[in-house]
Design an enzyme around this catalytic site. Structure first.
Site, PDB file in Angstrom:
ATOM      1  N   SER A 221      -6.937   8.796   0.838  1.00  0.00           N
ATOM      2  CA  SER A 221      -5.894   8.019   0.164  1.00  0.00           C
ATOM      3  C   SER A 221      -5.588   8.599  -1.219  1.00  0.00           C
ATOM      4  CB  SER A 221      -6.319   6.543   0.111  1.00  0.00           C
ATOM      5  OG  SER A 221      -5.235   5.717  -0.221  1.00  0.00           O
TER       6      SER A 221
ATOM      7  N   ASP B 215      -1.944   2.393  10.033  1.00  0.00           N
ATOM      8  CA  ASP B 215      -2.277   2.269   8.607  1.00  0.00           C
ATOM      9  C   ASP B 215      -1.149   1.507   7.901  1.00  0.00           C
ATOM     10  OD1 ASP B 215      -2.513   2.789   5.827  1.00  0.00           O
ATOM     11  OD2 ASP B 215      -3.494   4.711   6.200  1.00  0.00           O
TER      12      ASP B 215
ATOM     13  N   HIS C  53      -6.447   2.202   7.697  1.00  0.00           N
ATOM     14  CA  HIS C  53      -6.703   2.945   6.455  1.00  0.00           C
ATOM     15  C   HIS C  53      -8.179   2.878   6.033  1.00  0.00           C
ATOM     16  CE1 HIS C  53      -4.860   4.927   2.945  1.00  0.00           C
ATOM     17  NE2 HIS C  53      -5.611   4.197   2.150  1.00  0.00           N
TER      18      HIS C  53
END
Length: 282
Positions: A149, A226, A260
Site C-alpha cells: 500500500s 480491494d 487489502h
C-alpha cells in the site's frame, strides 16, 4: 550509533529481533525489526527491506505476513522499519490516520512543521541501510525492497529514484499514482506544499516515465476485491501503462477475491521472497 535491543525471538532457525535507535534524519527514537536467518551466523547475507502501509508500525509485517520460513530458506536478512517518526509532538500529527503519525509516505517533507522530522525517504534509503550495514552481517552490494500500500509506493519510488541501488522491487497493492488519488493529494500537499512538480518526484507513475536506469524486474500483486482499488486510491493501471510505454518489465497479478489485508499478503509472500531471492542470490 547505539542500538538498543527490544526483543529477540527464535523463528525458523533464525532470530526475529526488534531494535530502537536515535535517528539523525528523523530527530526521534525509531524502532525497526530485523530477521537474521540461520545463514547469517556464518556469513554475510543479502538485505531485503519491507515498507509497511498506513497506520502500521514495525510489528505488523513480522507478526502477520508469515514471511519467516521463506526468508530463512533463502538466507535473507529482512528489515522492517516503522512508517513515520514517533513522539515528535507536532501539532496535528495525530489528528487523522492517513497523515502524520503512521503515515510518513516515504517522502522528505519540505514544509513546516513537518520538515524537521518527516524525512522517511532519506531514512529508508540512506540512514537505515548504513545502520544495518554497520551492525549486521549483510552484504551492502545486495539489497532489494518491497512493501504494501503506502509502503508499496515507498518501495517503487525508492527503486526508481536510485537506479542500481536495489537488485529487485515488488509490491502488494501499492499506491501507484499518488498525485492523482485522495491519500496522495492529502499527504503531498501537507508534506511537500502546493508545487505539484515536487509531488511528481515521489510518484512511481511519473518516475517510471523518466527512469534511466538498469533493468528492473517489478512484481506487483493486487487483490481484485480491494476496497481501496475500487475507491481509486491505488491506480495500478496508470503505472502499468507507463511501464509498458518505457518497456520496463512488470508482472502485475490481479488476484481474484482478495482484499487489502495481511491475509492477502500472507497468501503471496512466498512468491515475493522468491522473486527477490532470484536476484539477491544470483
Amino acid at each position: 550509533m547505539a542500538l538498543k535491543q527490544i526483543s529477540s525471538n527464535k523463528c525458523f532457525g533464525g532470530l526475529q529481533k526488534v531494535f530502537e535507535h536515535d535517528s539523525v534524519e528523523l530527530n526521534c527514537k525509531m524502532k525497526f525489526a530485523v530477521y537474521l536467518p540461520p545463514k547469517a551466523e556464518t556469513g554475510k547475507c543479502p538485505a531485503l527491506y519491507w515498507l509497511s502501509g498506513l497506520t502500521c508500525t514495525e510489528q505488523n509485517f513480522i507478526s502477520k505476513s508469515g514471511y519467516h520460513q521463506s526468508a530463512s530458506e533463502h538466507g535473507l536478512v529482512v528489515i522492517a522499519p516503522d512508517t513515520s517518526p514517533r513522539g515528535c509532538n507536532i501539532k496535528g500529527e495525530d489528528e487523522s490516520w492517513d497523515f502524520g503519525t503512521g503515515a510518513g509516505f516515504y517522502v522528505d517533507a519540505t514544509e513546516d512543521p513537518w520538515k524537521t522530522n518527516y524525512r522517511m525517504y532519506s531514512y529508508v534509503t540512506e540512514e537505515l541501510p548504513q545502520l544495518i550495514n554497520a551492525n549486521f552481517p549483510v552484504d551492502p552490494q545486495r539489497m532489494s525492497i518491497f512493501g504494501h500500500s503506502m509502503g508499496g509506493h515507498g518501495a517503487l519510488i525508492c527503486a526508481l529514484k536510485n537506479p542500481g541501488k536495489y537488485k529487485s522491487v515488488s509490491a502488494f497493492a501499492p499506491i501507484c499514482n499518488p498525485v492523482l488519488c485522495p491519500w496522495g493529494k492529502k499527504a503531498f500537499s501537507g508534506y511537500l506544499g502546493t508545487d505539484q512538480s515536487k509531488w511528481k518526484a515521489y510518484d512511481a507513475t511519473h518516475l517510471v516515465k523518466s527512469y534511466p536506469g538498469s533493468q528492473l524486474d517489478i512484481l506487483i500483486d493486487q487483490g481484485k476485491d480491494d476496497q481501496f482499488l475500487l475507491d481509486g486510491q491505488l491506480l495500478p493501471d496508470n503505472f502499468i501503462a507507463a511501464c509498458t510505454e518505457k518497456k520496463i518489465p512488470v508482472v502485475f497479478r490481479l488476484q481474484e477475491g482478495y482484499d487489502h489485508s495481511y491475509y492477502f499478503i500472507a497468501t503471496f509472500i512466498t512468491d515475493h521472497i522468491r522473486h527477490h531471492a532470484k536476484y539477491l542470490n544470483a
